[in-house]
Design a protein around this motif. Structure first.
Motif, mmCIF file in Angstrom:
data_model
loop_
_atom_site.group_PDB
_atom_site.id
_atom_site.type_symbol
_atom_site.label_atom_id
_atom_site.label_comp_id
_atom_site.label_asym_id
_atom_site.label_seq_id
_atom_site.Cartn_x
_atom_site.Cartn_y
_atom_site.Cartn_z
ATOM 1 N N LEU A 23 -77.159 51.306 -20.838
ATOM 2 C CA LEU A 23 -76.659 50.451 -19.761
ATOM 3 C C LEU A 23 -75.171 50.654 -19.501
ATOM 4 C CD1 LEU A 23 -78.520 47.116 -20.661
ATOM 5 C CD2 LEU A 23 -79.267 48.959 -19.142
ATOM 6 N N GLY A 24 -74.378 50.721 -20.558
ATOM 7 C CA GLY A 24 -72.941 50.900 -20.375
ATOM 8 C C GLY A 24 -72.587 52.283 -19.876
ATOM 9 N N LEU A 63 -74.335 50.345 -15.367
ATOM 10 C CA LEU A 63 -75.281 49.421 -14.759
ATOM 11 C C LEU A 63 -74.764 47.997 -14.888
ATOM 12 C CD1 LEU A 63 -78.633 50.918 -16.079
ATOM 13 C CD2 LEU A 63 -77.477 51.368 -13.911
ATOM 14 N N CYS A 64 -75.203 47.153 -13.971
ATOM 15 C CA CYS A 64 -74.736 45.775 -13.969
ATOM 16 C C CYS A 64 -75.025 45.086 -15.296
ATOM 17 C CB CYS A 64 -75.390 45.007 -12.819
ATOM 18 S SG CYS A 64 -74.833 43.303 -12.638
ATOM 19 N N GLN A 90 -67.117 48.177 -3.758
ATOM 20 C CA GLN A 90 -66.403 46.908 -3.750
ATOM 21 C C GLN A 90 -67.257 45.779 -4.294
ATOM 22 O OE1 GLN A 90 -65.043 45.529 0.088
ATOM 23 N NE2 GLN A 90 -63.628 44.053 -0.814
ATOM 24 N N GLU A 91 -68.557 45.815 -4.028
ATOM 25 C CA GLU A 91 -69.451 44.788 -4.535
ATOM 26 C C GLU A 91 -69.382 44.717 -6.061
ATOM 27 O OE1 GLU A 91 -71.226 46.557 -0.767
ATOM 28 O OE2 GLU A 91 -70.224 47.321 -2.561
ATOM 29 N N ALA A 92 -69.444 45.884 -6.694
ATOM 30 C CA ALA A 92 -69.393 45.939 -8.154
ATOM 31 C C ALA A 92 -68.005 45.591 -8.666
ATOM 32 C CB ALA A 92 -69.803 47.330 -8.634
ATOM 33 N N SER A 151 -71.977 51.520 -10.678
ATOM 34 C CA SER A 151 -70.553 51.390 -10.340
ATOM 35 C C SER A 151 -69.849 50.243 -11.050
ATOM 36 C CB SER A 151 -70.423 51.188 -8.822
ATOM 37 O OG SER A 151 -71.044 52.246 -8.110
ATOM 38 N N PHE A 152 -70.444 49.680 -12.108
ATOM 39 C CA PHE A 152 -69.816 48.555 -12.795
ATOM 40 C C PHE A 152 -68.881 49.073 -13.880
ATOM 41 C CE2 PHE A 152 -73.233 46.548 -10.564
ATOM 42 C CZ PHE A 152 -72.688 45.340 -10.184
#
Length: 309
Positions: free
Chosen positions: A256-257, A261-262, A151-153, A143-144
């Motif tokens: 990753l993108g 991913l974080c 909301q965390e991300a 969710s990044f």
């Protein structure tokens, strides 16, 4: 815990969860440890040496879940930025405790060389419930991105984006546990209305490189450092770890993108995700924390040695 042969206790097999089933899942997640005691208290102590940043509060309980990060007290725009994140999945304990341990034990060595930004517990609701997802059954680690569903991300994304092009190294600290196979993957299949396909949990530490911009020397350096602390995961019979080809000892690759991913949220040339295995008979909780610290320090050392200036 669920098993591979027992239908997940929420929902109808083959049908994605509706809002009522998502709410049912959320209600069943019980508090099992304290974010305030384990994380915020330590951050308060570390704030004597680092600048503390509050970059948001979770709407599910704003008073209980402030989102906090620590950064170098003498921030210098001329220095490279090294980003460390932990607890994106709240149940992955050594990521949280490893980030805090790094700040307490090892960060001082880099005081005049880098700008450190450390978000040790990205998902505090999940941390308290030892849960991979957030309260809405959303995986923060997919969710990044802009307009994030988690909301965390979204909060961490907003904190980091102004620095995106200046981050030289980002290491995101994770674990792979037996509950991935007994609980979280079955829950994912049930949530999405898909069949559960059993997998194999790797025994040992490994890294996730970026398919789009691989850095084999960087990852090999981190693996070498961690191998002095704990054992490295070996490939399975198919030459894979969690379904991905092993490209070097203890290294696989994800886009990753593309996966939001974080570890893919910046333009850092050096970026990776760690994975330790706390359920191995060959390790323990302290060893897993030490492995995370070794990974962080090796990653910073490599980035410092190989970055311009």
């Amino acid at each position: 815990m669920n098993t591979a042969t027992t239908p997940y206790p929420i929902g109808t097999p083959g049908t994605a969860w509706n809002e009522a089933e998502l709410a049912q899942w959320s209600r069943q997640q019980l508090v099992r440890r304290s974010y305030a005691d384990d994380v915020l208290t330590v951050i308060e102590q570390l704030a004597e040496r680092f600048d503390r940043l509050e970059y948001g509060r979770l709407d599910v309980d704003p008073a209980r879940y402030p989102l906090q990060a620590l950064r170098s007290r003498n921030w210098d725009d001329a220095q490279p930025i090294m980003l460390v994140t932990g607890g994106v999945h709240g149940y992955e304990t050594s990521g949280v405790l490893g980030a805090l341990r790094f700040l307490d034990d090892a960060a001082e060595a880099y005081a005049d060389q880098v700008n450190l930004l450390v978000a040790p517990c990205v998902s505090p609701w999940g941390y308290e419930r030892i849960q991979r997802w957030n309260h809405a059954a959303v995986d923060p680690n997919r969710s990044f991105r802009a307009s994030s569903p988690a909301q965390e991300a979204a909060a961490l994304w907003a904190l980091v984006q102004p620095l995106r092009s200046r981050v030289v190294m980002h290491i995101d600290l994770h674990e792979t546990t037996d509950t991935d196979e007994t609980e979280f993957r079955p829950a994912l299949a049930a949530r999405d209305g898909k069949p559960f396909e059993p997998g194999e949990i790797p025994d040992g530490f490994y890294l996730v490189d970026d398919t789009e911009r691989p850095q084999p020397d960087f990852h090999n350096a981190v693996i070498r450092a961690v191998s002095t602390v704990t054992h490295i995961a070996e490939a399975d019979a198919q030459g894979e770890i969690i379904g991905s080809p092993v490209v070097a000892p203890g290294v696989i690759r994800y886009p990753l993108g593309e996966l939001h991913l974080c570890a893919g949220m910046t333009d850092a040339p050096y970026r990776t995700t760690t994975e330790v295995y706390p359920d191995s008979p060959r390790t323990d909780a302290e060893n897993c924390i030490a492995a995370q610290v070794a990974a962080v320090t090796a990653a910073i050392d490599f980035a410092l040695e190989h970055s311009p200036g």
